[in-house]
Design a protein around this motif. Structure first.
Motif, PDB file in Angstrom:
ATOM      1  N   PRO A 261      36.531  37.597  36.266  1.00  0.00           N
ATOM      2  CA  PRO A 261      36.841  39.014  36.052  1.00  0.00           C
ATOM      3  C   PRO A 261      36.229  39.542  34.754  1.00  0.00           C
ATOM      4  CG  PRO A 261      38.785  37.850  36.811  1.00  0.00           C
ATOM      5  CD  PRO A 261      37.745  36.806  36.532  1.00  0.00           C
ATOM      6  N   ALA A 262      35.679  40.733  34.824  1.00  0.00           N
ATOM      7  CA  ALA A 262      34.984  41.321  33.676  1.00  0.00           C
ATOM      8  C   ALA A 262      35.777  42.496  33.112  1.00  0.00           C
ATOM      9  CB  ALA A 262      33.590  41.784  34.091  1.00  0.00           C
ATOM     10  N   PHE A 263      35.736  42.609  31.787  1.00  0.00           N
ATOM     11  CA  PHE A 263      36.446  43.675  31.075  1.00  0.00           C
ATOM     12  C   PHE A 263      35.517  44.296  30.045  1.00  0.00           C
ATOM     13  CE2 PHE A 263      39.652  40.810  32.679  1.00  0.00           C
ATOM     14  CZ  PHE A 263      40.710  41.623  33.046  1.00  0.00           C
ATOM     15  N   GLU A 264      35.924  45.449  29.554  1.00  0.00           N
ATOM     16  CA  GLU A 264      35.239  46.124  28.448  1.00  0.00           C
ATOM     17  C   GLU A 264      36.184  46.183  27.253  1.00  0.00           C
ATOM     18  OE1 GLU A 264      33.175  49.389  31.502  1.00  0.00           O
ATOM     19  OE2 GLU A 264      34.497  50.044  29.875  1.00  0.00           O
ATOM     20  N   ILE A 265      35.648  45.924  26.062  1.00  0.00           N
ATOM     21  CA  ILE A 265      36.473  46.005  24.851  1.00  0.00           C
ATOM     22  C   ILE A 265      35.918  47.100  23.953  1.00  0.00           C
ATOM     23  CG2 ILE A 265      35.150  44.147  23.723  1.00  0.00           C
ATOM     24  CD1 ILE A 265      37.817  43.373  22.315  1.00  0.00           C
ATOM     25  N   ARG A 266      36.801  47.920  23.429  1.00  0.00           N
ATOM     26  CA  ARG A 266      36.381  49.077  22.637  1.00  0.00           C
ATOM     27  C   ARG A 266      35.745  48.639  21.314  1.00  0.00           C
ATOM     28  NH1 ARG A 266      38.855  54.007  22.988  1.00  0.00           N
ATOM     29  NH2 ARG A 266      40.768  53.009  23.743  1.00  0.00           N
ATOM     30  N   HIS A 267      36.469  47.869  20.544  1.00  0.00           N
ATOM     31  CA  HIS A 267      35.981  47.408  19.248  1.00  0.00           C
ATOM     32  C   HIS A 267      35.621  45.928  19.333  1.00  0.00           C
ATOM     33  CE1 HIS A 267      38.630  50.906  18.103  1.00  0.00           C
ATOM     34  NE2 HIS A 267      37.495  51.230  17.524  1.00  0.00           N
ATOM     35  N   THR A 268      34.571  45.530  18.643  1.00  0.00           N
ATOM     36  CA  THR A 268      34.053  44.173  18.815  1.00  0.00           C
ATOM     37  C   THR A 268      34.128  43.334  17.542  1.00  0.00           C
ATOM     38  OG1 THR A 268      31.809  44.935  18.305  1.00  0.00           O
ATOM     39  CG2 THR A 268      32.485  44.975  20.612  1.00  0.00           C
ATOM     40  N   ARG A 269      34.977  43.754  16.605  1.00  0.00           N
ATOM     41  CA  ARG A 269      35.071  42.971  15.368  1.00  0.00           C
ATOM     42  C   ARG A 269      35.577  41.563  15.647  1.00  0.00           C
ATOM     43  NH1 ARG A 269      36.862  48.028  13.832  1.00  0.00           N
ATOM     44  NH2 ARG A 269      39.023  47.433  14.252  1.00  0.00           N
ATOM     45  N   ARG A 270      36.532  41.453  16.562  1.00  0.00           N
ATOM     46  CA  ARG A 270      37.020  40.130  16.944  1.00  0.00           C
ATOM     47  C   ARG A 270      37.273  40.129  18.445  1.00  0.00           C
ATOM     48  NH1 ARG A 270      41.584  37.246  17.959  1.00  0.00           N
ATOM     49  NH2 ARG A 270      41.576  35.064  17.306  1.00  0.00           N
ATOM     50  N   LEU A 271      36.513  39.348  19.151  1.00  0.00           N
ATOM     51  CA  LEU A 271      36.631  39.295  20.601  1.00  0.00           C
ATOM     52  C   LEU A 271      37.681  38.276  21.013  1.00  0.00           C
ATOM     53  CD1 LEU A 271      32.839  39.326  21.547  1.00  0.00           C
ATOM     54  CD2 LEU A 271      34.398  41.262  21.381  1.00  0.00           C
ATOM     55  N   PRO A 272      38.593  38.641  21.907  1.00  0.00           N
ATOM     56  CA  PRO A 272      39.610  37.682  22.355  1.00  0.00           C
ATOM     57  C   PRO A 272      38.971  36.506  23.090  1.00  0.00           C
ATOM     58  CG  PRO A 272      39.597  39.618  23.765  1.00  0.00           C
ATOM     59  CD  PRO A 272      38.697  39.927  22.618  1.00  0.00           C
ATOM     60  N   GLY A 273      39.525  35.322  22.854  1.00  0.00           N
ATOM     61  CA  GLY A 273      38.982  34.138  23.501  1.00  0.00           C
ATOM     62  C   GLY A 273      39.834  33.622  24.631  1.00  0.00           C
ATOM     63  N   THR A 274      41.132  33.950  24.620  1.00  0.00           N
ATOM     64  CA  THR A 274      42.059  33.463  25.640  1.00  0.00           C
ATOM     65  C   THR A 274      42.641  34.634  26.426  1.00  0.00           C
ATOM     66  OG1 THR A 274      43.995  33.560  24.197  1.00  0.00           O
ATOM     67  CG2 THR A 274      42.660  31.547  24.121  1.00  0.00           C
ATOM     68  N   LYS A 275      43.189  34.327  27.584  1.00  0.00           N
ATOM     69  CA  LYS A 275      43.795  35.380  28.395  1.00  0.00           C
ATOM     70  C   LYS A 275      44.991  35.989  27.679  1.00  0.00           C
ATOM     71  CE  LYS A 275      45.482  36.449  33.050  1.00  0.00           C
ATOM     72  NZ  LYS A 275      45.744  35.959  34.418  1.00  0.00           N
ATOM     73  N   GLU A 276      45.735  35.205  26.945  1.00  0.00           N
ATOM     74  CA  GLU A 276      46.873  35.732  26.195  1.00  0.00           C
ATOM     75  C   GLU A 276      46.419  36.799  25.196  1.00  0.00           C
ATOM     76  OE1 GLU A 276      50.520  34.079  23.337  1.00  0.00           O
ATOM     77  OE2 GLU A 276      48.841  32.779  23.883  1.00  0.00           O
ATOM     78  N   GLU A 277      45.343  36.514  24.483  1.00  0.00           N
ATOM     79  CA  GLU A 277      44.813  37.497  23.534  1.00  0.00           C
ATOM     80  C   GLU A 277      44.287  38.726  24.273  1.00  0.00           C
ATOM     81  OE1 GLU A 277      43.215  34.398  20.085  1.00  0.00           O
ATOM     82  OE2 GLU A 277      41.877  35.063  21.678  1.00  0.00           O
ATOM     83  N   LEU A 278      43.643  38.506  25.401  1.00  0.00           N
ATOM     84  CA  LEU A 278      43.118  39.621  26.188  1.00  0.00           C
ATOM     85  C   LEU A 278      44.240  40.538  26.653  1.00  0.00           C
ATOM     86  CD1 LEU A 278      40.427  40.615  27.797  1.00  0.00           C
ATOM     87  CD2 LEU A 278      41.589  39.587  29.745  1.00  0.00           C
ATOM     88  N   LEU A 279      45.329  39.968  27.132  1.00  0.00           N
ATOM     89  CA  LEU A 279      46.439  40.777  27.634  1.00  0.00           C
ATOM     90  C   LEU A 279      47.041  41.645  26.539  1.00  0.00           C
ATOM     91  CD1 LEU A 279      48.224  38.208  29.985  1.00  0.00           C
ATOM     92  CD2 LEU A 279      46.865  40.203  30.651  1.00  0.00           C
ATOM     93  N   ARG A 280      47.145  41.117  25.331  1.00  0.00           N
ATOM     94  CA  ARG A 280      47.699  41.912  24.220  1.00  0.00           C
ATOM     95  C   ARG A 280      46.824  43.129  23.952  1.00  0.00           C
ATOM     96  NH1 ARG A 280      49.009  36.777  21.636  1.00  0.00           N
ATOM     97  NH2 ARG A 280      47.124  36.942  20.366  1.00  0.00           N
ATOM     98  N   LEU A 281      45.502  42.949  23.974  1.00  0.00           N
ATOM     99  CA  LEU A 281      44.597  44.068  23.731  1.00  0.00           C
ATOM    100  C   LEU A 281      44.562  45.024  24.917  1.00  0.00           C
ATOM    101  CD1 LEU A 281      41.672  42.151  21.994  1.00  0.00           C
ATOM    102  CD2 LEU A 281      43.305  43.713  20.927  1.00  0.00           C
ATOM    103  N   TYR A 282      44.750  44.504  26.112  1.00  0.00           N
ATOM    104  CA  TYR A 282      44.802  45.356  27.308  1.00  0.00           C
ATOM    105  C   TYR A 282      46.010  46.298  27.243  1.00  0.00           C
ATOM    106  CZ  TYR A 282      44.789  46.703  32.236  1.00  0.00           C
ATOM    107  OH  TYR A 282      44.755  47.415  33.414  1.00  0.00           O
ATOM    108  N   GLN A 283      47.112  45.785  26.775  1.00  0.00           N
ATOM    109  CA  GLN A 283      48.353  46.586  26.722  1.00  0.00           C
ATOM    110  C   GLN A 283      48.260  47.748  25.740  1.00  0.00           C
ATOM    111  OE1 GLN A 283      51.145  43.488  25.850  1.00  0.00           O
ATOM    112  NE2 GLN A 283      51.186  42.719  27.971  1.00  0.00           N
ATOM    113  N   VAL A 284      47.404  47.635  24.735  1.00  0.00           N
ATOM    114  CA  VAL A 284      47.274  48.726  23.755  1.00  0.00           C
ATOM    115  C   VAL A 284      46.016  49.555  23.995  1.00  0.00           C
ATOM    116  CG1 VAL A 284      48.600  47.498  22.007  1.00  0.00           C
ATOM    117  CG2 VAL A 284      46.106  47.210  22.076  1.00  0.00           C
TER     118      VAL A 284
END
Length: 421
Positions: A261-284
Motif C-alpha cells: 500500500p502506498a501513501f503520501e506524506i506532507r512533510h518529509t523531515r522524518r519519514l515513518p518506518g513502521t506501520k505504528e508510526e504511519l498510523l499516528r501521522l495518518y490520524q493527524v
C-alpha cells in the motif's frame, strides 16, 4: 649627505621594500592556488594523478565505465533511445532475493540517498538524460557517487538511457572540475540536489520514457527472484525486504503479486518506518492514501480502510498477506513480483496509463493481487493538481487512446483469458 638626497634615498628603499613584499604575497597566493588544485585533483577520482596512485578497485571501476561508454550502448526496440547497462561493475547478487528497481531524471537523482538508507538490498537505478550534456553529466555523477558513497558502490547498479542521437563519454578533467572539491557522500548529494533546480522533468520537448526505464531497471536486478519497482521519490517501510524474504521462504503462489500500500506524506523531515508510526501521522492528516486528491479510483482496490484497521500485530511477527483482491480498472498498485510478470509497454511515455496498462495485463495474464499487512510505501509530498506541467492533460488524452488499443491487443494476446480490463 644633504637632506634632500637622504630623503630621496629612503624613498627608493621604501619603494623597493614594498615591491618585495608585494612579490612575496603574489608568490604565496599562486602557491596556495596550485596546492588547492593539487588537492582537488587528488580528491576526485577523475582528476586523480597516475593510475598507480589509485586503489585497485578504483582503477577497475574506471576501466569498466570507460568500456561500457566506449561500446556506444544499444538502441531500444523503437530506435529512439540509447541504453547503457551497468555503468559500474556489479556482481549478480543472490538468486533468492528481492531487488528494488527505480528510475530518475538527473533532477531527481538526489532521492537516491534516502532510498539507499531505507532499502538494505540491491537497487537497480536507471538515469534518463534528455540531452548530450546531461548524458555527460550523468557519467560524472555516477562515477563520483560510486567513489564517495560506499553504499552506492556496493549495492546500486546504475544504467543510463539517453536519446539515440546522443552518446555518453567518459568524463574528462574539465567535465568533473565542479565536483573536484567534494570529498563526502553527503556533499555530492547536496550538489546533485542543487543541480536539479535547472533540469526539467517530464515537461519540455523530450518525452520521459518511464515504462522503458522501468523495464531497463527490472532487467538490471541480476539474479534476484523478485523485484519491487518504485519511482525514485518513494521510500519503502523499514524491514520490507527482510520481511518479504521470510514470507517467500515459506513458498508463494507464482500467480500472485504482493501489493505494498502506498501513501503520501506532507512533510518529509522524518519519514515513518513502521506501520505504528504511519498510523499516528495518518490520524493527524500528515499522511494520506496515495493519489487521494488526484485519482482516488486509481488506488481504491487497495482498500485502505480495511488495511488501516487491521488488528495490531506483534512487531516481531513476520510479514504476511492480509487479503487477496482482483484487479479493477483503473488500479495501478505498487507490488513485489517475480521476474516472470509481463513487461511494461514502452509505448506509454510521459503522464498517464503507464502503470495501469501493466497492471491490466497482469490481470489478463491470470495474476491476483495479495495485499501485505504491515508493509507500505511513502511518496514524499502530497500530490496536488497544481504540481503538474501544462501539457499533462494532452499527454493523458493521447495515452488514453493508446490504452484503448492496448486493451484490444490483450484480447488477442490472451485469447483464453476470462478476465477483461
Amino acid at each position: 649627505m644633504p637632506t634632500a638626497v637622504r630623503c630621496s634615498f629612503f624613498r627608493v628603499v621604501l619603494v623597493a621594500l614594498l615591491l618585495v613584499a608585494l612579490l612575496q604575497l603574489l608568490y604565496l597566493s599562486l602557491l596556495s592556488n596550485l596546492h588547492g588544485q593539487q588537492q582537488q585533483r587528488s580528491a576526485h577520482p577523475v582528476l586523480a594523478g597516475t593510475p598507480r596512485a589509485e586503489p585497485r578497485w578504483q582503477r577497475e571501476q574506471k576501466d569498466h565505465l570507460k568500456s561500457v561508454l566506449a561500446s556506444g550502448g544499444i538502441l531500444d526496440a523503437g530506435g529512439q533511445y540509447r541504453i547503457y547497462r551497468h555503468l559500474l561493475a556489479r556482481d549478480a547478487g543472490q538468486s533468492k532475493d528481492v531487488a528494488l528497481a527505480s528510475h530518475a531524471s538527473l533532477s531527481n537523482l538526489w532521492h537516491l540517498q534516502e532510498l539507499v538508507q531505507r532499502w538494505d538490498g540491491r537497487i537497480s537505478l536507471v538515469l534518463f538524460a534528455s540531452s548530450g550534456a546531461q548524458a555527460k553529466l550523468a557519467a560524472v555523477l555516477t562515477y563520483t557517487l560510486a567513489q564517495l558513497c560506499p553504499s552506492v558502490r556496493q549495492r546500486v547498479s546504475v544504467h543510463l538511457v539517453c536519446q539515440s542521437g546522443d552518446t555518453a563519454v567518459f568524463p574528462e578533467q574539465d567535465d568533473a572540475a565542479e565536483f573536484a572539491h567534494l570529498q563526502t557522500c553527503q556533499a555530492i548529494f547536496a550538489k546533485v540536489a542543487n543541480l536539479g533546480t535547472n533540469i526539467i522533468n517530464y515537461a519540455g520537448n523530450t518525452s520521459y520514457p518511464n515504462n522503458l526505464l522501468r523495464n531497463v531497471a527490472r532487467g538490471g536486478t541480476g539474479s534476484a527472484a523478485f523485484v519491487l519497482v518504485l519511482d525514485i521519490d518513494m521510500v519503502p517501510s523499514q524491514g520490507l525486504r527482510s520481511g518479504f524474504l521470510d514470507l517467500a521462504d515459506k513458498g508463494v503462489d507464482p500467480h500472485l503479486v504482493f501489493v505494498v500500500p502506498a501513501f503520501e506524506i506532507r512533510h518529509t523531515r522524518r519519514l515513518p518506518g513502521t506501520k505504528e508510526e504511519l498510523l499516528r501521522l495518518y490520524q493527524v492528516g500528515e499522511v494520506r492514501a496515495f493519489y487521494e486528491e488526484l485519482c482516488p479510483r486509481c488506488q481504491a482496490p487497495t482498500n485502505y480502510s480495511v488495511w488501516l484497521n487491521l488488528p495490531e500485530k506483534d512487531p516481531s511477527r513476520r510479514l504476511a498477506v492480509a487479503y487477496v483482491v482482483e484487479w479493477r480498472d483503473p488500479w495501478e498498485p505498487f507490488y513485489i513480483g517475480s521476474k516472470d510478470v509481463p513487461a511494461y509497454d514502452e509505448r506509454f511515455k510521459q503522464y498517464g496509463f503507464n502503470r495501469i496498462s501493466q497492471a491490466c495485463e497482469l490481470n489478463m495474464a491470470g495474476f491476483s493481487f495479495a495485499v501485505l499487512d504491515s508493509a507500505f510505501l511513502l511518496h514524499k509530498g502530497h500530490k496536488l493538481p497544481g504540481d503538474f506541467h501544462s501539457q499533462k492533460e494532452e499527454e493523458n488524452k493521447r495515452n488514453r487512446l493508446l490504452f484503448r488499443g492496448f486493451k484490444e491487443e490483450l484480447k488477442m494476446k490472451y485469447p483464453h483469458s476470462s478476465r477483461r480490463c
